[in-house]
Design an enzyme around this catalytic site. Structure first.
Site, PDB file in Angstrom:
ATOM      1  N   ALA A  70       0.813  -1.215   0.000  1.00 30.27           N
ATOM      2  CA  ALA A  70       0.000   0.000   0.000  1.00 30.27           C
ATOM      3  C   ALA A  70       0.850   1.271   0.000  1.00 30.27           C
ATOM      4  CB  ALA A  70      -0.943   0.002   1.205  1.00 30.27           C
ATOM      5  N   CYS A  71       2.158   1.126   0.115  1.00 27.69           N
ATOM      6  CA  CYS A  71       3.076   2.266   0.213  1.00 27.69           C
ATOM      7  C   CYS A  71       3.773   2.499  -1.125  1.00 27.69           C
ATOM      8  CB  CYS A  71       4.107   1.972   1.302  1.00 27.69           C
ATOM      9  SG  CYS A  71       5.493   3.134   1.370  1.00 27.69           S
ATOM     10  N   GLY A  72       3.644   3.700  -1.667  1.00 30.45           N
ATOM     11  CA  GLY A  72       4.275   4.032  -2.945  1.00 30.45           C
ATOM     12  C   GLY A  72       5.787   3.915  -2.909  1.00 30.45           C
ATOM     13  N   ARG A  94       6.578   0.282  -3.130  1.00 28.81           N
ATOM     14  CA  ARG A  94       6.353  -0.236  -4.493  1.00 28.81           C
ATOM     15  C   ARG A  94       7.459   0.223  -5.442  1.00 28.81           C
ATOM     16  NH1 ARG A  94       1.097   1.524  -3.256  1.00 28.81           N
ATOM     17  NH2 ARG A  94       1.300   3.285  -4.705  1.00 28.81           N
TER      18      ARG A  94
END
Length: 145
Positions: A10-12, A15
């Site tokens: 969920a964390c950019g 990712r």
């Protein structure tokens, strides 16, 4: 060779870090640490290997940091580790382990310093910021460089 990323999908930043690892040709072991938190001794060892204070790995935003009173400077490293074990969301991410070291990869391009293999081509973060050029080299943010 093994590369491991302690990842939150969920964390950019997490990712982008995973994508940079993959852009070097590695398919890392992905540990979704919110589902499978590292054991206390593993987390303590990662922090030791990073050479950072335990407190520097605490995440404040979107966590129970404030309500748990974790800003109290009197808290010991053991107490901070206990809080991270009880609430894995407090562990800042992504943490990447490679044969060249362990690093909290914030910003995501910090991973480039510990990847054993070069980037295979251009890479831009999800927000479009160029990080690696077509030549596989890091894009300089300094116009004088």
């Amino acid at each position: 060779m093994t590369v491991t990323i302690f990842h939150n999908p969920a964390c950019g930043t997490s990712r982008n870090t995973l994508a940079l690892i993959q852009n070097s040709g590695e398919e890392p072991e992905v540990v979704e640490y919110l589902k499978t938190p590292p054991a206390r001794d593993v987390l303590a060892d990662l922090i030791r290997r990073m050479g950072v204070p335990v407190r520097s790995l605490l995440r404040e935003k979107g966590t129970p940091y404030a309500e748990l009173g974790l800003s109290d400077p009197a808290l010991t490293d053991d107490q901070l580790l206990d809080a991270m074990m009880a609430h894995p969301i407090l562990i800042n991410r992504p943490i990447v382990v490679t044969p060249l070291g362990v690093r909290l990869c914030r910003p995501s391009e910090a991973v480039l310093d510990i990847l054993p293999n070069p980037q295979r081509g251009a890479f831009a973060k999800e927000d479009g910021e160029a990080v690696v050029g077509a030549d596989g080299q890091r894009v300089s943010k300094d116009p004088a460089a």
